[in-house]
Design a protein around this motif. Structure first.
Motif, PDB file in Angstrom:
ATOM      1  N   LYS A 213      39.443   4.683 -39.714  1.00 40.86           N
ATOM      2  CA  LYS A 213      38.170   4.475 -39.012  1.00 40.86           C
ATOM      3  C   LYS A 213      37.477   5.809 -38.770  1.00 40.86           C
ATOM      4  O   LYS A 213      36.265   5.931 -38.979  1.00 40.86           O
ATOM      5  CB  LYS A 213      38.405   3.751 -37.690  1.00 40.86           C
ATOM      6  CG  LYS A 213      38.785   2.292 -37.860  1.00 40.86           C
ATOM      7  CD  LYS A 213      39.043   1.631 -36.520  1.00 40.86           C
ATOM      8  CE  LYS A 213      39.513   0.200 -36.709  1.00 40.86           C
ATOM      9  NZ  LYS A 213      39.810  -0.471 -35.454  1.00 40.86           N
ATOM     10  N   VAL A 214      38.241   6.817 -38.349  1.00 39.96           N
ATOM     11  CA  VAL A 214      37.665   8.143 -38.127  1.00 39.96           C
ATOM     12  C   VAL A 214      37.108   8.689 -39.437  1.00 39.96           C
ATOM     13  O   VAL A 214      36.002   9.244 -39.477  1.00 39.96           O
ATOM     14  CB  VAL A 214      38.722   9.103 -37.528  1.00 39.96           C
ATOM     15  CG1 VAL A 214      38.217  10.535 -37.529  1.00 39.96           C
ATOM     16  CG2 VAL A 214      39.101   8.667 -36.126  1.00 39.96           C
ATOM     17  N   PHE A 215      37.847   8.518 -40.528  1.00 38.51           N
ATOM     18  CA  PHE A 215      37.387   8.982 -41.839  1.00 38.51           C
ATOM     19  C   PHE A 215      36.078   8.306 -42.226  1.00 38.51           C
ATOM     20  O   PHE A 215      35.139   8.963 -42.685  1.00 38.51           O
ATOM     21  CB  PHE A 215      38.461   8.705 -42.895  1.00 38.51           C
ATOM     22  CG  PHE A 215      38.048   9.096 -44.283  1.00 38.51           C
ATOM     23  CD1 PHE A 215      38.029  10.420 -44.671  1.00 38.51           C
ATOM     24  CD2 PHE A 215      37.674   8.122 -45.203  1.00 38.51           C
ATOM     25  CE1 PHE A 215      37.640  10.785 -45.948  1.00 38.51           C
ATOM     26  CE2 PHE A 215      37.280   8.472 -46.478  1.00 38.51           C
ATOM     27  CZ  PHE A 215      37.268   9.809 -46.856  1.00 38.51           C
TER      28      PHE A 215
ATOM     29  N   VAL B 260      32.564  10.341 -42.821  1.00 42.64           N
ATOM     30  CA  VAL B 260      31.862  10.267 -44.107  1.00 42.64           C
ATOM     31  C   VAL B 260      30.467   9.659 -43.924  1.00 42.64           C
ATOM     32  O   VAL B 260      29.485  10.146 -44.496  1.00 42.64           O
ATOM     33  CB  VAL B 260      32.696   9.469 -45.134  1.00 42.64           C
ATOM     34  CG1 VAL B 260      31.892   9.170 -46.383  1.00 42.64           C
ATOM     35  CG2 VAL B 260      33.963  10.231 -45.483  1.00 42.64           C
ATOM     36  N   SER B 261      30.369   8.626 -43.110  1.00 44.44           N
ATOM     37  CA  SER B 261      29.068   7.991 -42.866  1.00 44.44           C
ATOM     38  C   SER B 261      28.099   8.972 -42.221  1.00 44.44           C
ATOM     39  O   SER B 261      26.937   9.059 -42.614  1.00 44.44           O
ATOM     40  CB  SER B 261      29.230   6.765 -41.975  1.00 44.44           C
ATOM     41  OG  SER B 261      30.040   5.803 -42.607  1.00 44.44           O
ATOM     42  N   THR B 262      28.583   9.708 -41.228  1.00 43.73           N
ATOM     43  CA  THR B 262      27.733  10.682 -40.555  1.00 43.73           C
ATOM     44  C   THR B 262      27.287  11.770 -41.523  1.00 43.73           C
ATOM     45  O   THR B 262      26.114  12.170 -41.535  1.00 43.73           O
ATOM     46  CB  THR B 262      28.482  11.313 -39.365  1.00 43.73           C
ATOM     47  OG1 THR B 262      28.908  10.263 -38.489  1.00 43.73           O
ATOM     48  CG2 THR B 262      27.615  12.272 -38.602  1.00 43.73           C
ATOM     49  N   ALA B 263      28.203  12.243 -42.362  1.00 47.18           N
ATOM     50  CA  ALA B 263      27.857  13.274 -43.343  1.00 47.18           C
ATOM     51  C   ALA B 263      26.800  12.774 -44.330  1.00 47.18           C
ATOM     52  O   ALA B 263      25.865  13.502 -44.669  1.00 47.18           O
ATOM     53  CB  ALA B 263      29.104  13.730 -44.088  1.00 47.18           C
ATOM     54  N   LEU B 264      26.940  11.536 -44.775  1.00 42.02           N
ATOM     55  CA  LEU B 264      25.963  10.979 -45.716  1.00 42.02           C
ATOM     56  C   LEU B 264      24.590  10.829 -45.072  1.00 42.02           C
ATOM     57  O   LEU B 264      23.563  11.102 -45.706  1.00 42.02           O
ATOM     58  CB  LEU B 264      26.452   9.631 -46.247  1.00 42.02           C
ATOM     59  CG  LEU B 264      27.625   9.704 -47.222  1.00 42.02           C
ATOM     60  CD1 LEU B 264      28.123   8.293 -47.538  1.00 42.02           C
ATOM     61  CD2 LEU B 264      27.232  10.422 -48.493  1.00 42.02           C
ATOM     62  N   ILE B 265      24.570  10.415 -43.808  1.00 38.49           N
ATOM     63  CA  ILE B 265      23.294  10.272 -43.106  1.00 38.49           C
ATOM     64  C   ILE B 265      22.625  11.636 -42.944  1.00 38.49           C
ATOM     65  O   ILE B 265      21.415  11.778 -43.148  1.00 38.49           O
ATOM     66  CB  ILE B 265      23.507   9.585 -41.741  1.00 38.49           C
ATOM     67  CG1 ILE B 265      23.874   8.118 -41.966  1.00 38.49           C
ATOM     68  CG2 ILE B 265      22.274   9.694 -40.859  1.00 38.49           C
ATOM     69  CD1 ILE B 265      24.361   7.405 -40.727  1.00 38.49           C
ATOM     70  N   LEU B 266      23.423  12.662 -42.598  1.00 38.21           N
ATOM     71  CA  LEU B 266      22.865  14.007 -42.453  1.00 38.21           C
ATOM     72  C   LEU B 266      22.334  14.535 -43.782  1.00 38.21           C
ATOM     73  O   LEU B 266      21.261  15.142 -43.830  1.00 38.21           O
ATOM     74  CB  LEU B 266      23.925  14.959 -41.892  1.00 38.21           C
ATOM     75  CG  LEU B 266      24.280  14.754 -40.424  1.00 38.21           C
ATOM     76  CD1 LEU B 266      25.446  15.647 -40.035  1.00 38.21           C
ATOM     77  CD2 LEU B 266      23.088  15.012 -39.535  1.00 38.21           C
ATOM     78  N   CYS B 267      23.075  14.297 -44.859  1.00 38.49           N
ATOM     79  CA  CYS B 267      22.616  14.745 -46.188  1.00 38.49           C
ATOM     80  C   CYS B 267      21.326  14.054 -46.581  1.00 38.49           C
ATOM     81  O   CYS B 267      20.419  14.688 -47.145  1.00 38.49           O
ATOM     82  CB  CYS B 267      23.694  14.476 -47.227  1.00 38.49           C
ATOM     83  SG  CYS B 267      25.098  15.586 -47.110  1.00 38.49           S
ATOM     84  N   ALA B 268      21.212  12.774 -46.286  1.00 39.97           N
ATOM     85  CA  ALA B 268      19.981  12.047 -46.613  1.00 39.97           C
ATOM     86  C   ALA B 268      18.819  12.597 -45.801  1.00 39.97           C
ATOM     87  O   ALA B 268      17.708  12.778 -46.324  1.00 39.97           O
ATOM     88  CB  ALA B 268      20.167  10.561 -46.348  1.00 39.97           C
TER      89      ALA B 268
ATOM     90  N   TRP C   7      38.244  -6.754 -42.523  1.00 37.01           N
ATOM     91  CA  TRP C   7      38.512  -5.471 -43.166  1.00 37.01           C
ATOM     92  C   TRP C   7      38.550  -4.354 -42.134  1.00 37.01           C
ATOM     93  O   TRP C   7      39.430  -3.500 -42.155  1.00 37.01           O
ATOM     94  CB  TRP C   7      37.435  -5.201 -44.210  1.00 37.01           C
ATOM     95  CG  TRP C   7      37.446  -3.810 -44.760  1.00 37.01           C
ATOM     96  CD1 TRP C   7      38.299  -3.305 -45.684  1.00 37.01           C
ATOM     97  CD2 TRP C   7      36.556  -2.742 -44.417  1.00 37.01           C
ATOM     98  NE1 TRP C   7      38.002  -1.989 -45.941  1.00 37.01           N
ATOM     99  CE2 TRP C   7      36.933  -1.616 -45.175  1.00 37.01           C
ATOM    100  CE3 TRP C   7      35.476  -2.633 -43.540  1.00 37.01           C
ATOM    101  CZ2 TRP C   7      36.274  -0.404 -45.088  1.00 37.01           C
ATOM    102  CZ3 TRP C   7      34.809  -1.419 -43.458  1.00 37.01           C
ATOM    103  CH2 TRP C   7      35.213  -0.334 -44.225  1.00 37.01           C
ATOM    104  N   TYR C   8      37.611  -4.377 -41.182  1.00 37.30           N
ATOM    105  CA  TYR C   8      37.536  -3.331 -40.167  1.00 37.30           C
ATOM    106  C   TYR C   8      38.738  -3.393 -39.223  1.00 37.30           C
ATOM    107  O   TYR C   8      39.299  -2.372 -38.852  1.00 37.30           O
ATOM    108  CB  TYR C   8      36.238  -3.460 -39.379  1.00 37.30           C
ATOM    109  CG  TYR C   8      36.034  -2.366 -38.357  1.00 37.30           C
ATOM    110  CD1 TYR C   8      35.635  -1.100 -38.751  1.00 37.30           C
ATOM    111  CD2 TYR C   8      36.247  -2.596 -37.002  1.00 37.30           C
ATOM    112  CE1 TYR C   8      35.447  -0.084 -37.833  1.00 37.30           C
ATOM    113  CE2 TYR C   8      36.068  -1.589 -36.072  1.00 37.30           C
ATOM    114  CZ  TYR C   8      35.670  -0.336 -36.494  1.00 37.30           C
ATOM    115  OH  TYR C   8      35.498   0.674 -35.586  1.00 37.30           O
TER     116      TYR C   8
END
Length: 49
Positions: free
Chosen positions: A13-15, A19-27, A4-5
């Motif tokens: 991949k950039v998206f 999104v992953s970084t934003a979710l980690i920061l929000c958590a 898949w990757y």
């Protein structure tokens, strides 16, 4: 997962990374008030004793 990757374009991949970084920061930001509340509650118990 690897298949898949590998099938993703560079833009996808950039998206995913953004999104992953934003979710980690929000958590992390969400856990900060919890840590403060726990700290204050422990401080209150020490003062009451």
């Amino acid at each position: 997962m690897q298949k898949w990757y590998r099938g993703m374009t560079k833009g996808q991949k950039v998206f995913v990374y953004v999104v992953s970084t934003a979710l980690i920061l929000c958590a992390g930001i969400g856990l900060l008030p919890l840590a403060v509340l726990i700290y204050l509650e422990l401080g209150n118990k020490d003062e009451a004793a």
